[in-house]
Scaffold this motif. Structure first.
Motif, PDB file in Angstrom:
ATOM      1  N   PHE A   7       5.004   3.761 -11.326  1.00  0.00           N
ATOM      2  CA  PHE A   7       5.504   2.530 -11.918  1.00  0.00           C
ATOM      3  C   PHE A   7       5.477   1.393 -10.895  1.00  0.00           C
ATOM      4  CE2 PHE A   7       9.081  -0.326 -12.963  1.00  0.00           C
ATOM      5  CZ  PHE A   7       8.598  -0.811 -14.176  1.00  0.00           C
ATOM      6  N   SER A   8       5.892   1.676  -9.662  1.00  0.00           N
ATOM      7  CA  SER A   8       5.856   0.669  -8.595  1.00  0.00           C
ATOM      8  C   SER A   8       4.427   0.212  -8.330  1.00  0.00           C
ATOM      9  CB  SER A   8       6.454   1.234  -7.307  1.00  0.00           C
ATOM     10  OG  SER A   8       7.786   1.578  -7.483  1.00  0.00           O
ATOM     11  N   LEU A   9       3.504   1.153  -8.329  1.00  0.00           N
ATOM     12  CA  LEU A   9       2.096   0.834  -8.131  1.00  0.00           C
ATOM     13  C   LEU A   9       1.584  -0.059  -9.258  1.00  0.00           C
ATOM     14  CD1 LEU A   9      -0.583   1.261  -6.609  1.00  0.00           C
ATOM     15  CD2 LEU A   9      -0.885   3.347  -7.945  1.00  0.00           C
ATOM     16  N   PHE A  10       1.940   0.255 -10.485  1.00  0.00           N
ATOM     17  CA  PHE A  10       1.526  -0.540 -11.639  1.00  0.00           C
ATOM     18  C   PHE A  10       2.024  -1.983 -11.508  1.00  0.00           C
ATOM     19  CE2 PHE A  10       2.676  -2.224 -15.840  1.00  0.00           C
ATOM     20  CZ  PHE A  10       1.423  -2.257 -16.434  1.00  0.00           C
ATOM     21  N   ILE A  11       3.298  -2.147 -11.149  1.00  0.00           N
ATOM     22  CA  ILE A  11       3.879  -3.490 -11.010  1.00  0.00           C
ATOM     23  C   ILE A  11       3.183  -4.255  -9.886  1.00  0.00           C
ATOM     24  CG2 ILE A  11       5.984  -4.755 -10.382  1.00  0.00           C
ATOM     25  CD1 ILE A  11       6.019  -3.558 -13.206  1.00  0.00           C
ATOM     26  N   LEU A  12       2.961  -3.594  -8.760  1.00  0.00           N
ATOM     27  CA  LEU A  12       2.319  -4.262  -7.639  1.00  0.00           C
ATOM     28  C   LEU A  12       0.873  -4.627  -7.950  1.00  0.00           C
ATOM     29  CD1 LEU A  12       2.945  -5.268  -4.812  1.00  0.00           C
ATOM     30  CD2 LEU A  12       2.144  -3.084  -3.936  1.00  0.00           C
TER      31      LEU A  12
ATOM     32  N   LEU B 207      -3.983  -5.202   1.279  1.00  0.00           N
ATOM     33  CA  LEU B 207      -3.398  -5.106  -0.061  1.00  0.00           C
ATOM     34  C   LEU B 207      -3.492  -3.673  -0.585  1.00  0.00           C
ATOM     35  CD1 LEU B 207      -4.679  -8.351  -1.833  1.00  0.00           C
ATOM     36  CD2 LEU B 207      -2.386  -7.889  -0.954  1.00  0.00           C
ATOM     37  N   ALA B 208      -4.604  -3.004  -0.307  1.00  0.00           N
ATOM     38  CA  ALA B 208      -4.774  -1.619  -0.762  1.00  0.00           C
ATOM     39  C   ALA B 208      -3.772  -0.694  -0.073  1.00  0.00           C
ATOM     40  CB  ALA B 208      -6.205  -1.149  -0.493  1.00  0.00           C
ATOM     41  N   VAL B 209      -3.530  -0.910   1.206  1.00  0.00           N
ATOM     42  CA  VAL B 209      -2.537  -0.101   1.923  1.00  0.00           C
ATOM     43  C   VAL B 209      -1.151  -0.350   1.341  1.00  0.00           C
ATOM     44  CG1 VAL B 209      -1.392   0.189   4.164  1.00  0.00           C
ATOM     45  CG2 VAL B 209      -3.871   0.103   4.037  1.00  0.00           C
ATOM     46  N   GLY B 210      -0.874  -1.591   0.996  1.00  0.00           N
ATOM     47  CA  GLY B 210       0.405  -1.910   0.365  1.00  0.00           C
ATOM     48  C   GLY B 210       0.575  -1.210  -0.966  1.00  0.00           C
ATOM     49  N   ARG B 211      -0.495  -1.162  -1.745  1.00  0.00           N
ATOM     50  CA  ARG B 211      -0.424  -0.460  -3.030  1.00  0.00           C
ATOM     51  C   ARG B 211      -0.211   1.031  -2.824  1.00  0.00           C
ATOM     52  NH1 ARG B 211      -4.575  -3.989  -3.979  1.00  0.00           N
ATOM     53  NH2 ARG B 211      -6.145  -2.367  -3.821  1.00  0.00           N
ATOM     54  N   PHE B 212      -0.885   1.598  -1.839  1.00  0.00           N
ATOM     55  CA  PHE B 212      -0.697   3.017  -1.531  1.00  0.00           C
ATOM     56  C   PHE B 212       0.749   3.286  -1.126  1.00  0.00           C
ATOM     57  CE2 PHE B 212      -0.730   6.421   1.698  1.00  0.00           C
ATOM     58  CZ  PHE B 212      -1.134   7.472   0.892  1.00  0.00           C
ATOM     59  N   SER B 213       1.283   2.417  -0.288  1.00  0.00           N
ATOM     60  CA  SER B 213       2.673   2.571   0.149  1.00  0.00           C
ATOM     61  C   SER B 213       3.645   2.441  -1.018  1.00  0.00           C
ATOM     62  CB  SER B 213       3.013   1.523   1.207  1.00  0.00           C
ATOM     63  OG  SER B 213       2.195   1.691   2.334  1.00  0.00           O
ATOM     64  N   ALA B 214       3.334   1.556  -1.943  1.00  0.00           N
ATOM     65  CA  ALA B 214       4.206   1.376  -3.105  1.00  0.00           C
ATOM     66  C   ALA B 214       4.274   2.641  -3.946  1.00  0.00           C
ATOM     67  CB  ALA B 214       3.707   0.211  -3.966  1.00  0.00           C
ATOM     68  N   SER B 215       3.214   3.425  -3.930  1.00  0.00           N
ATOM     69  CA  SER B 215       3.227   4.652  -4.722  1.00  0.00           C
ATOM     70  C   SER B 215       3.967   5.789  -4.020  1.00  0.00           C
ATOM     71  CB  SER B 215       1.799   5.088  -5.057  1.00  0.00           C
ATOM     72  OG  SER B 215       1.120   5.486  -3.892  1.00  0.00           O
ATOM     73  N   LEU B 216       4.165   5.675  -2.709  1.00  0.00           N
ATOM     74  CA  LEU B 216       4.790   6.771  -1.966  1.00  0.00           C
ATOM     75  C   LEU B 216       6.241   6.542  -1.559  1.00  0.00           C
ATOM     76  CD1 LEU B 216       2.003   8.071   0.421  1.00  0.00           C
ATOM     77  CD2 LEU B 216       2.818   9.046  -1.707  1.00  0.00           C
ATOM     78  N   TRP B 217       6.742   5.306  -1.626  1.00  0.00           N
ATOM     79  CA  TRP B 217       8.104   5.066  -1.137  1.00  0.00           C
ATOM     80  C   TRP B 217       9.150   5.914  -1.846  1.00  0.00           C
ATOM     81  CZ3 TRP B 217      12.308   3.420  -3.787  1.00  0.00           C
ATOM     82  CH2 TRP B 217      12.110   2.781  -5.010  1.00  0.00           C
TER      83      TRP B 217
END
Length: 171
Positions: free
Chosen positions: A45-50, A101-111
């Motif tokens: 869900f975080s990844l989708f929003i980001l 930006l891609a690293v940020g999206r990856f991080s958003a999926s793992l937090w």
């Protein structure tokens, strides 16, 4: 509501599935499975929003990278080394921004998984999970983190498989 109140409510929410089953090992496995599933879904869900928030910016960086690469190739064809180096440098910077930006999206999926492991550490770090085997006559036990990561990985692979199966049957 203070942070302590919020933490107590969150702790109550997270520990509840661990208490649904007996014996304790079954409750631990079930609770860890539920926590891994919740972490994965919250991460998705975080990844989708980001991705929605970054869509335009990501597109702009990719377009700039492509445009700068084409200009660099044109400069090579014109034998203009200075223009080539300048355009290539700008293309690399735009590509670097796109990768950030891609690293940020990856991080958003793992937090959520990292937070779940942190919470599990506060609850289960003192109690290793015993396995029904022995090595050299000694019982084998593993950490809560290994169990969580295994469940997280299995659920992730299962969801990817199901998504792939849906896509292949739709075509």
């Amino acid at each position: 509501m203070t942070f302590s109140d919020f933490f107590l409510i969150l702790d109550t929410w997270l520990i509840t599935p661990f208490r649904w089953l007996t014996p304790a090992w079954a409750g631990f496995l079930f609770g860890t499975f539920v926590l891994a599933l919740q972490s994965l879904l919250l991460g998705r869900f975080s990844l989708f929003i980001l991705e929605k928030a970054q869509h335009r910016l990501h597109y702009q960086y990719e377009e700039e990278t492509t445009r700068r690469q084409q200009l660099a190739l044109a400069a090579i064809a014109a034998h203009d080394k200075k223009a080539y180096l300048a355009q290539n440098d700008l293309a690399q910077k735009a590509y670097g921004k796109s990768m950030a930006l891609a690293v940020g999206r990856f991080s958003a999926s793992l937090w959520p998984a990292v937070m779940a492991l942190s919470w599990m550490g506060s609850r289960f770090s003192h109690a290793p999970f015993p396995l029904p085997l022995t090595l050299g006559g000694k019982p084998v036990a593993v950490s809560y983190a290994l169990i969580f990561i295994l469940f997280f990985t299995v659920i992730l692979l299962f969801l990817k498989y199901v998504k792939g199966a849906k896509l292949s049957t739709a075509s």
